[in-house]
Enzyme design. Structure first.
Site, PDB file in Angstrom:
ATOM      1  N   LYS A  34       0.849  -1.192   0.000  1.00 18.85           N
ATOM      2  CA  LYS A  34       0.000   0.000   0.000  1.00 18.85           C
ATOM      3  C   LYS A  34       0.875   1.229   0.000  1.00 18.85           C
ATOM      4  CE  LYS A  34      -3.954   2.209   0.482  1.00 18.85           C
ATOM      5  NZ  LYS A  34      -3.605   2.907  -0.795  1.00 18.85           N
ATOM      6  N   GLN A  87       7.391   3.958   3.753  1.00 22.87           N
ATOM      7  CA  GLN A  87       5.986   3.542   3.833  1.00 22.87           C
ATOM      8  C   GLN A  87       5.822   2.269   4.666  1.00 22.87           C
ATOM      9  OE1 GLN A  87       3.980   5.681   1.671  1.00 22.87           O
ATOM     10  NE2 GLN A  87       2.226   5.033   2.868  1.00 22.87           N
ATOM     11  N   LYS A 102       5.653   3.529   8.291  1.00 21.34           N
ATOM     12  CA  LYS A 102       4.458   4.357   8.457  1.00 21.34           C
ATOM     13  C   LYS A 102       3.213   3.486   8.530  1.00 21.34           C
ATOM     14  CE  LYS A 102       4.075   7.621   5.411  1.00 21.34           C
ATOM     15  NZ  LYS A 102       3.724   8.458   4.236  1.00 21.34           N
ATOM     16  N   LYS A 152       5.490   2.086  -3.111  1.00 19.46           N
ATOM     17  CA  LYS A 152       5.363   3.418  -3.715  1.00 19.46           C
ATOM     18  C   LYS A 152       5.524   3.260  -5.206  1.00 19.46           C
ATOM     19  CE  LYS A 152       4.700   7.701  -2.487  1.00 19.46           C
ATOM     20  NZ  LYS A 152       4.028   8.176  -1.259  1.00 19.46           N
ATOM     21  N   GLY A 204      -2.870   8.364  -4.131  1.00 17.77           N
ATOM     22  CA  GLY A 204      -2.247   9.589  -4.633  1.00 17.77           C
ATOM     23  C   GLY A 204      -0.995   9.973  -3.873  1.00 17.77           C
ATOM     24  N   ASP A 205      -0.295  10.943  -4.400  1.00 11.34           N
ATOM     25  CA  ASP A 205       0.856  11.594  -3.763  1.00 11.34           C
ATOM     26  C   ASP A 205       1.086  12.869  -4.582  1.00 11.34           C
ATOM     27  OD1 ASP A 205       3.092  10.880  -1.606  1.00 11.34           O
ATOM     28  OD2 ASP A 205       4.164  11.776  -3.283  1.00 11.34           O
ATOM     29  N   THR A 234      -4.612  13.488   5.513  1.00  9.34           N
ATOM     30  CA  THR A 234      -3.188  13.624   5.821  1.00  9.34           C
ATOM     31  C   THR A 234      -2.944  14.891   6.644  1.00  9.34           C
ATOM     32  OG1 THR A 234      -2.726  12.514   3.735  1.00  9.34           O
ATOM     33  CG2 THR A 234      -0.875  13.561   4.845  1.00  9.34           C
ATOM     34  N   ASN A 263      -2.464  19.149  -1.525  1.00 11.66           N
ATOM     35  CA  ASN A 263      -3.451  18.441  -0.708  1.00 11.66           C
ATOM     36  C   ASN A 263      -3.090  18.462   0.775  1.00 11.66           C
ATOM     37  OD1 ASN A 263      -3.947  15.472   0.583  1.00 11.66           O
ATOM     38  ND2 ASN A 263      -5.748  16.233  -0.473  1.00 11.66           N
TER      39      ASN A 263
HETATM   40  P1  NDP Z   1       0.427  17.926  -4.109  1.00 15.75           P
HETATM   41  O1  NDP Z   1       0.878  17.576  -5.470  1.00 15.75           O
HETATM   42  O2  NDP Z   1      -1.020  18.096  -3.816  1.00 15.75           O
HETATM   43  O3  NDP Z   1       1.176  19.232  -3.594  1.00 15.75           O
HETATM   44  C1  NDP Z   1       2.566  19.302  -3.558  1.00 15.75           C
HETATM   45  C2  NDP Z   1       2.970  20.696  -3.105  1.00 15.75           C
HETATM   46  O4  NDP Z   1       4.371  20.721  -2.857  1.00 15.75           O
HETATM   47  C3  NDP Z   1       2.727  21.743  -4.174  1.00 15.75           C
HETATM   48  O5  NDP Z   1       2.493  22.978  -3.554  1.00 15.75           O
HETATM   49  C4  NDP Z   1       4.047  21.740  -4.936  1.00 15.75           C
HETATM   50  O6  NDP Z   1       4.316  22.937  -5.642  1.00 15.75           O
HETATM   51  C5  NDP Z   1       5.024  21.563  -3.805  1.00 15.75           C
HETATM   52  N1  NDP Z   1       6.225  20.886  -4.306  1.00 15.75           N
HETATM   53  C6  NDP Z   1       6.302  19.626  -4.780  1.00 15.75           C
HETATM   54  N2  NDP Z   1       7.541  19.339  -5.185  1.00 15.75           N
HETATM   55  C7  NDP Z   1       8.262  20.442  -4.960  1.00 15.75           C
HETATM   56  C8  NDP Z   1       9.609  20.771  -5.166  1.00 15.75           C
HETATM   57  N3  NDP Z   1      10.487  19.876  -5.678  1.00 15.75           N
HETATM   58  N4  NDP Z   1      10.026  22.026  -4.801  1.00 15.75           N
HETATM   59  C9  NDP Z   1       9.144  22.915  -4.279  1.00 15.75           C
HETATM   60  N5  NDP Z   1       7.846  22.660  -4.066  1.00 15.75           N
HETATM   61  C10 NDP Z   1       7.425  21.451  -4.402  1.00 15.75           C
HETATM   62  O7  NDP Z   1       1.044  16.775  -3.161  1.00 15.75           O
HETATM   63  P2  NDP Z   1       0.634  16.368  -1.690  1.00 15.75           P
HETATM   64  O8  NDP Z   1       0.170  17.546  -0.912  1.00 15.75           O
HETATM   65  O9  NDP Z   1      -0.226  15.166  -1.768  1.00 15.75           O
HETATM   66  O10 NDP Z   1       2.044  15.870  -1.116  1.00 15.75           O
HETATM   67  C11 NDP Z   1       2.933  16.725  -0.392  1.00 15.75           C
HETATM   68  C12 NDP Z   1       3.870  15.878   0.445  1.00 15.75           C
HETATM   69  O11 NDP Z   1       3.091  15.094   1.364  1.00 15.75           O
HETATM   70  C13 NDP Z   1       4.718  14.864  -0.325  1.00 15.75           C
HETATM   71  O12 NDP Z   1       5.971  14.735   0.323  1.00 15.75           O
HETATM   72  C14 NDP Z   1       3.942  13.575  -0.169  1.00 15.75           C
HETATM   73  O13 NDP Z   1       4.783  12.447  -0.299  1.00 15.75           O
HETATM   74  C15 NDP Z   1       3.437  13.724   1.240  1.00 15.75           C
HETATM   75  N6  NDP Z   1       2.283  12.911   1.610  1.00 15.75           N
HETATM   76  C16 NDP Z   1       1.119  12.944   0.890  1.00 15.75           C
HETATM   77  C17 NDP Z   1       0.030  12.188   1.285  1.00 15.75           C
HETATM   78  C18 NDP Z   1      -1.281  12.220   0.562  1.00 15.75           C
HETATM   79  O14 NDP Z   1      -2.192  11.520   0.994  1.00 15.75           O
HETATM   80  N7  NDP Z   1      -1.439  13.005  -0.476  1.00 15.75           N
HETATM   81  C19 NDP Z   1       0.108  11.295   2.444  1.00 15.75           C
HETATM   82  C20 NDP Z   1       1.338  11.375   3.165  1.00 15.75           C
HETATM   83  C21 NDP Z   1       2.376  12.155   2.741  1.00 15.75           C
HETATM   84  P3  NDP Z   1       4.129  22.941  -7.254  1.00 15.75           P
HETATM   85  O15 NDP Z   1       2.669  22.810  -7.483  1.00 15.75           O
HETATM   86  O16 NDP Z   1       4.700  24.236  -7.701  1.00 15.75           O
HETATM   87  O17 NDP Z   1       4.917  21.761  -7.762  1.00 15.75           O
HETATM   88  O1  2IT Z   2       2.878   8.951   1.479  1.00  8.80           O
HETATM   89  C1  2IT Z   2       1.740   8.474   1.700  1.00  8.80           C
HETATM   90  O2  2IT Z   2       1.470   7.890   2.763  1.00  8.80           O
HETATM   91  C2  2IT Z   2       0.715   8.635   0.668  1.00  8.80           C
HETATM   92  N1  2IT Z   2       0.977   9.261  -0.351  1.00  8.80           N
HETATM   93  C3  2IT Z   2      -0.653   8.038   0.850  1.00  8.80           C
HETATM   94  C4  2IT Z   2      -0.635   6.559   0.580  1.00  8.80           C
HETATM   95  C5  2IT Z   2      -1.984   5.878   0.571  1.00  8.80           C
HETATM   96  O3  2IT Z   2      -1.974   4.703   0.178  1.00  8.80           O
HETATM   97  O4  2IT Z   2      -3.002   6.458   0.927  1.00  8.80           O
END
Ligand code: NDP
Ligand code: 2IT
Length: 446
Positions: free
Chosen positions: A90, A111, A114, A126, A165-166, A209, A240
């Site tokens: 997952k 992961q 976590k 992943k 997603g991520d 998250t 997100n």
């Molecule tokens: P989104 O794509 O929704 O948002 C990512 C954000 O981070 C955007 O604002 C983006 O800016 C910025 N960003 C991404 N890469 C870079 C970079 N290299 N330099 C500067 N800014 C950057 O992703 P999420 O919010 O889902 O994910 C954010 C983090 O949270 C990640 O590390 C992800 O692994 C982690 N995460 C996500 C989960 C989920 O359920 N979605 C769960 C657990 C962890 P821009 O749009 O300009 O690229």
């Molecule tokens: O980094 C993470 O934990 C995620 N992007 C969510 C993974 C999931 O299966 O919901």
């Protein structure tokens, strides 16, 4: 003589050249595990760490698609099925130009721990692609997702591997991926999470998250007789995780004054206006600079002109990407009186940055624990689709809060048991490891 953990770490570096993010993630975990594995010969006798650091399976594939001009485009596709000792693989899918094997392996490795910390039965994985959804039309994104799934479908399944997603993969991408899976397999099963509410998604998954991050922070503060109320908060990112971190922090009485994207960052002394931020990011797919144009008093800084970590705050939530908070940013935060740092992103703090926080008794909540609310709520989504039931927002939110409480107790307890009270890096790595290690020992040499 080098300890068992040190020997395995040296092997990881020698056998996986050119994978700095993977080395970084493994180094942190193995450092924490020394106190566990170096004091009991069973781990070395069963090659447990050597097995733990080697993915069970790494899939790499070509993703061909045709752009709006009729040109053939090729991207790399990945799925790293890292560890299935405690449940089906997952973990999320990331679509971003920076995706490579090292990034996929570090994310898959993290992961494992976590998912174990959630207390639920899910293994670690992943996947993703170096495809950049930015600037692509909906049609291009759809054709890319369809091509990606046309290869990935044969490796996943509701009881085998359940992606989500991520970065760069939100409800639009999950919808296209689900549509193609269903078309190929002719079965409607919970093979992806983060689905839209009209076709098997769960309430609260979108928020989970960010909400989970703030719930865990509130638990940690409560344990010290404090709370989020009245705190000034710096958040990075505006995706997100960042958006729903801001939403819950505000609900608990804090004021969030920053957000960012890859183009720059904003400071809004009045507190971020979430309606405006959501409209720009969730509907218009716009830039954070648009925010400063619409909200009076907000100040925009292009990337390179300082960072959100320069702002004086009590609480910092890095919610963008790996290694976005380095040693010098950590020192600035400490000098400005930060009391809690919670990682919404995966590995957003460098090792040197983490060391600064731990040395200065900042409450530091590592991503494995702090952002686990997302994947935990994915499991709640799976439970609903398997039973054909649809739970209320309140019910899912209550379950999420209970899971987060369990995570806090678990990491706090592990840190104490090993004589490092309050060190949640060690607590998370050890508590996450214990369940996976027990399962791997029970399942034999596989
Ligand atoms: P989104 O794509 O929704 O948002 C990512 C954000 O981070 C955007 O604002 C983006 O800016 C910025 N960003 C991404 N890469 C870079 C970079 N290299 N330099 C500067 N800014 C950057 O992703 P999420 O919010 O889902 O994910 C954010 C983090 O949270 C990640 O590390 C992800 O692994 C982690 N995460 C996500 C989960 C989920 O359920 N979605 C769960 C657990 C962890 P821009 O749009 O300009 O690229
Ligand atoms: O980094 C993470 O934990 C995620 N992007 C969510 C993974 C999931 O299966 O919901």
């Amino acid at each position: 003589m080098a300890s068992y953990a040190e020997k395995v770490l040296a092997q990881v570096k020698a056998n996986n050249p050119g994978e700095p993010e993977f080395h970084q993630a493994v180094t942190e975990v193995l450092e924490s595990l020394k106190v566990v594995v170096d004091n009991d010969p069973v781990y070395e006798q069963t090659g447990l760490l050597e097995r733990l650091v080697e993915p069970e399976r790494v899939l790499m594939f070509r993703v061909p698609w045709v752009d709006d001009e009729g040109r053939v485009r090729i991207n790399k596709g990945y799925r790293v099925q890292f560890n299935s000792a405690i449940g089906p693989y997952k973990g999320g899918l990331r679509f971003h130009p920076s995706v490579n094997l090292s990034v996929m392996k570090f994310l898959g490795f993290e992961q494992i721990f976590k998912n174990s910390l959630t207390g639920l039965a899910i293994g670690g994985a992943k996947g993703g692609s170096n495809f950049d959804p930015k600037g692509k039309s909906d049609g291009e994104v759809m054709r890319f997702c369809q091509s990606f799934m046309t290869e990935m479908f044969r490796h996943i399944g509701a009881d085998t591997d359940i992606p989500a997603g991520d970065i760069g993969v939100g409800s639009r991408e999950i919808g296209f991926l689900m549509g193609q899976y269903k078309r190929i397999r002719n079965e409607y099963v919970g093979v992806l999470t983060g689905k839209g509410l009209s076709y098997g998604g769960s309430l609260v998954r979108k928020e989970a998250t960010g909400y989970g991050l703030v719930y865990l922070s509130e638990e940690a503060l409560n344990s010290r007789g404090d709370s989020m109320r009245g705190k000034t908060v710096a958040v990075s990112g505006s995706g997100n995780v960042a958006i729903y971190t801001i939403e819950k922090a505000r609900e608990l009485g804090a004021k969030v004054v920053t957000a960012s994207d890859s183009g720059g960052w904003i400071y809004d002394a009045n507190g971020i206006d979430l309606d405006v931020l959501k409209r720009i990011k969730e509907e218009e797919r716009g830039r954070i600079s648009d925010y400063a144009e619409r909200v009076k008093g907000a100040v925009y800084h292009p990337a390179g002109d300082g960072s959100v970590w320069d702002v004086k705050c009590h609480v910092a939530f890095p919610c963008a990407t790996q290694n976005e908070l380095d040693e010098s940013a950590a020192k600035t935060l400490v000098a400005n009186g930060v009391i809690l740092v919670g990682e919404g992103a995966n590995m957003p703090t460098t090792q040197a940055g983490t060391d600064v926080f731990l040395a200065n008794s900042v409450i530091f909540l590592p991503g494995k624990a702090a952002n686990a609310g997302g994947v935990a709520t994915s499991v709640l989504e799976m439970a609903q689709i398997d039973t054909r039931l649809f739970w209320s927002f309140e019910k899912v939110d209550r379950k999420l809060q209970a899971i987060v409480k369990h995570i806090f107790t678990n990491i706090d307890d592990a840190a104490r048991r090993y004589g490092m009270p309050g060190n949640y890096v060690a607590g998370s790595n050890i508590a996450g490891f214990e369940k996976v290690a027990d399962a791997m020992l029970a399942e034999g040499i596989v």
